[in-house]
Motif scaffolding. Structure first.
Motif, PDB file in Angstrom:
ATOM      1  N   UNK A 153       9.926 -17.979  -9.837  1.00 32.23           N
ATOM      2  CA  UNK A 153       9.266 -17.151  -9.017  1.00 32.23           C
ATOM      3  C   UNK A 153       8.943 -17.800  -7.577  1.00 32.23           C
ATOM      4  N   UNK A 154       9.310 -17.359  -6.340  1.00 38.06           N
ATOM      5  CA  UNK A 154       9.170 -18.026  -4.989  1.00 38.06           C
ATOM      6  C   UNK A 154       7.606 -17.862  -4.440  1.00 38.06           C
ATOM      7  N   UNK A 155       6.563 -18.223  -5.210  1.00 39.80           N
ATOM      8  CA  UNK A 155       5.400 -17.895  -4.863  1.00 39.80           C
ATOM      9  C   UNK A 155       4.549 -19.156  -4.743  1.00 39.80           C
ATOM     10  N   UNK A 156       3.237 -19.035  -4.405  1.00 39.40           N
ATOM     11  CA  UNK A 156       2.402 -20.267  -4.187  1.00 39.40           C
ATOM     12  C   UNK A 156       1.289 -20.337  -4.968  1.00 39.40           C
ATOM     13  N   UNK A 157       0.865 -19.013  -4.987  1.00 41.39           N
ATOM     14  CA  UNK A 157      -0.645 -18.806  -5.666  1.00 41.39           C
ATOM     15  C   UNK A 157      -0.594 -17.623  -6.788  1.00 41.39           C
ATOM     16  N   UNK A 158      -1.274 -17.590  -7.721  1.00 43.40           N
ATOM     17  CA  UNK A 158      -1.547 -16.624  -8.682  1.00 43.40           C
ATOM     18  C   UNK A 158      -2.927 -16.246  -8.584  1.00 43.40           C
ATOM     19  N   UNK A 159      -3.428 -14.975  -8.598  1.00 43.47           N
ATOM     20  CA  UNK A 159      -4.824 -14.601  -8.707  1.00 43.47           C
ATOM     21  C   UNK A 159      -4.721 -14.051 -10.249  1.00 43.47           C
ATOM     22  N   UNK A 160      -5.710 -14.865 -10.942  1.00 40.99           N
ATOM     23  CA  UNK A 160      -6.126 -14.146 -12.259  1.00 40.99           C
ATOM     24  C   UNK A 160      -7.420 -13.613 -12.446  1.00 40.99           C
TER      25      UNK A 160
ATOM     26  N   UNK B 159       0.732  -1.222   0.003  1.00 39.35           N
ATOM     27  CA  UNK B 159      -0.028   0.063   0.106  1.00 39.35           C
ATOM     28  C   UNK B 159       0.790   1.125   0.008  1.00 39.35           C
ATOM     29  N   UNK B 160       1.974   1.247   0.896  1.00 39.90           N
ATOM     30  CA  UNK B 160       3.021   2.103   1.097  1.00 39.90           C
ATOM     31  C   UNK B 160       4.289   2.028   0.596  1.00 39.90           C
ATOM     32  N   UNK B 161       4.841   1.172   1.183  1.00 42.03           N
ATOM     33  CA  UNK B 161       6.270   0.874   0.603  1.00 42.03           C
ATOM     34  C   UNK B 161       6.291  -0.800   1.093  1.00 42.03           C
ATOM     35  N   UNK B 162       6.847  -1.600   0.252  1.00 38.57           N
ATOM     36  CA  UNK B 162       7.280  -2.789   0.189  1.00 38.57           C
ATOM     37  C   UNK B 162       8.061  -3.401   1.339  1.00 38.57           C
TER      38      UNK B 162
ATOM     39  N   UNK C  88       3.015 -17.226  -0.389  1.00 33.29           N
ATOM     40  CA  UNK C  88       3.023 -15.819  -1.058  1.00 33.29           C
ATOM     41  C   UNK C  88       2.007 -15.732  -2.289  1.00 33.29           C
ATOM     42  N   UNK C  89       1.143 -15.095  -2.222  1.00 31.82           N
ATOM     43  CA  UNK C  89       0.181 -15.006  -3.481  1.00 31.82           C
ATOM     44  C   UNK C  89       0.750 -13.895  -4.412  1.00 31.82           C
TER      45      UNK C  89
ATOM     46  N   UNK D 299       8.327 -10.436  -9.801  1.00 25.59           N
ATOM     47  CA  UNK D 299       9.356 -11.320  -9.524  1.00 25.59           C
ATOM     48  C   UNK D 299      10.141 -10.665  -8.473  1.00 25.59           C
ATOM     49  N   UNK D 300      10.820  -9.740  -8.797  1.00 27.07           N
ATOM     50  CA  UNK D 300      11.903  -9.019  -7.605  1.00 27.07           C
ATOM     51  C   UNK D 300      11.054  -8.850  -6.346  1.00 27.07           C
ATOM     52  N   UNK D 301      10.016  -8.459  -6.267  1.00 21.09           N
ATOM     53  CA  UNK D 301       9.095  -8.282  -4.891  1.00 21.09           C
ATOM     54  C   UNK D 301       8.856  -9.628  -4.084  1.00 21.09           C
ATOM     55  N   UNK D 302       8.543 -10.628  -5.026  1.00 23.05           N
ATOM     56  CA  UNK D 302       8.410 -11.775  -4.632  1.00 23.05           C
ATOM     57  C   UNK D 302       9.583 -12.246  -3.861  1.00 23.05           C
ATOM     58  N   UNK D 303      10.596 -12.066  -4.546  1.00 25.12           N
ATOM     59  CA  UNK D 303      12.037 -12.730  -4.138  1.00 25.12           C
ATOM     60  C   UNK D 303      12.416 -11.910  -2.929  1.00 25.12           C
TER      61      UNK D 303
END
Length: 462
Positions: free
Chosen positions: A315-322, A242-245, A296-297, A276-280
């Motif tokens: 990407x080090x994630x578990x779920x994608x929202x489409x 919302x403001x800063x990762x 991580x979604x 990708x960068x933010x998920x890492x």
């Protein structure tokens, strides 16, 4: 000022929501003595949408329920008379109308290809004609979503997909159909409660979601996250951008430690910027804090192409929202479904084969079946042939109605979902490609080819 009317499409509109010519033609047929003439109609998709290697047939339940309850109300008849689309004589016929025909169709969830009949309807000519818009729209408005969404499911494997949410759809009914199609083709949940209710699903992802509006409503991000954690009934999902990762994930980690003590789980949503960068970064910070179990979604206008790129980068994630891209079938929102007469059956039983000869839009004559061939448990080709042909493969069209009586037990969405999954196992791997297209072999049987030649000569001879 005229009285304002709402803009929602209601079930009672269906029978009067077609082109004027449909009602005028039906009325003329009736008034000129053709009410006992029957016809066979083929429902199919003419062309493959861009980027697709296959289509997923959805909408059968909608069609079946529509045929089962097919009738015209006094109000619908009044509207048709008001606009001078039918005669008073035909109005009397409509008061008693119900579906009396035979239907064969592919089971819902079947993988199919352009030109293949997904539903074959044999009924009084007038009945079949009056169902034109309903059947075409039921096919296209469901199948377009399923055929798009399944590509994201394939691209994400072995990770999970959620969606599409109802926001940003072209209409409320469109959003509902998209959710149903998404669940059937592999979404792990339906985002809206009404979709779960309508599909009789027993549970959903009931995690409390602290999204941007919630976080913005508090003085600080930390206060918002702590409040969400305090009142979360099951688990908690936090948006940290919302403001800063960097500050957002720090605040989320503090909340995660408290949730862990309460026996609740935390999910982090990566929703903007370089995904990708933010998920890492998020994964690294969570792991440093000993929170390897936090999932991580990833969201943000994802489609199958973006998901594939993220998966290729691991990407080090578990779920994608489409959502938006699936709700609008953004890469190709067209689906040219057509409904064509293939034979006329006169009152004395004489059958006259019919076909359209227009270049690029030719239809096929006769009462047909679609046959699928397999080798080593993989689909190899399909054949469009005549009903009853032998040794062409497994027939895909199954009995649904006989003389107006429903023979088919409608499966649950969970059963359809399992069927779709099993269908994918029979599809050769190359047709699962996201960025490359392949044309699956579909051919016409020799017997049907001979009938085509014969019918062309008969039509051109008149």
């Amino acid at each position: 000022m005229p009285k304002l009317k709402h803009h929602f499409f209601l079930p009672e509109y269906i029978n009067v929501f077609d082109l004027d010519q449909i009602y005028m033609t039906s009325s003329m047929w009736h008034d000129t003595g053709m009410k006992d003439t029957w016809a066979t109609f083929d429902l199919l998709v003419r062309d493959m949408p861009k980027n697709r290697n296959f289509l997923v047939f959805t909408g059968l339940e909608e069609m079946v329920l529509g045929l089962k309850h097919f009738k015209f109300s006094d109000e619908q008849i009044r509207i048709l008379l008001k606009w001078k689309l039918i005669s008073k004589k035909f109005a009397g016929y409509l008061k008693k109308i119900k579906f009396n025909g035979d239907v064969k169709a592919m089971p819902e969830g079947t993988l199919f290809f352009p030109g293949e009949i997904v539903m074959r309807l044999t009924a009084p000519l007038i009945e079949g004609n009056l169902l034109t818009a309903f059947l075409i729209t039921s096919l296209s408005s469901n199948t377009i979503f399923a055929s798009k969404f399944i590509r994201s499911v394939i691209a994400a494997k072995p990770l999970n997909i959620i969606g599409p949410a109802p926001n940003r759809a072209h209409a409320f009914e469109s959003a509902l159909k998209a959710e149903r199609s998404g669940f059937i083709t592999g979404s792990m949940d339906c985002p809206s409660v009404i979709a779960r209710e309508k599909m009789n699903l027993m549970h959903g992802d009931n995690a409390t979601i602290a999204y941007h509006a919630f976080i913005n409503s508090y003085a600080t991000e930390k206060e918002a996250m702590e409040t969400a954690a305090k009142y979360a009934k099951v688990d908690l999902s936090l948006m940290v951008d919302t403001y800063d990762y960097k500050q957002g994930i720090k605040n989320a980690i503090k909340v995660a430690e408290k949730l862990k003590k309460q026996g609740k789980k935390l999910k982090i949503v990566v929703d903007s910027g370089d995904l990708y960068k933010n998920a890492v970064f998020v994964r690294k910070e969570l792991d440093k804090a000993g929170l390897k179990e936090v999932r991580i979604t990833v969201a943000s206008n994802l489609d199958e192409f973006k998901i594939k790129k993220l998966m290729d980068k691991k990407i080090p994630a578990n779920t994608f929202i489409v959502s938006t891209e699936a709700l609008t079938s953004s890469d190709d929102p067209r689906m040219e479904a057509v409904y064509k007469i293939s034979e006329i059956i006169k009152p004395d039983g004489t059958v006259v084969n019919k076909m359209k000869l227009s270049p690029g839009k030719m239809s096929l004559p006769g009462r047909k079946q679609v046959y699928r061939q397999f080798k080593n448990d993989k689909m190899t080709s399909d054949i469009i042939g005549l009903e009853g042909e032998k040794k062409l493969g497994t027939p895909l069209l199954r009995p649904i109605f006989k003389k107006g009586k429903l023979l088919y037990d409608l499966p649950s969405v969970l059963a359809i979902r399992d069927y779709v999954k099993s269908q994918l196992e029979y599809l050769p791997k190359k047709y699962l490609a996201i960025e490359t297209t392949y044309q699956y072999p579909v051919r016409v049987s020799p017997r049907l080819r001979r009938l085509i030649t014969k019918t062309k000569k008969e039509i051109r001879g008149h």
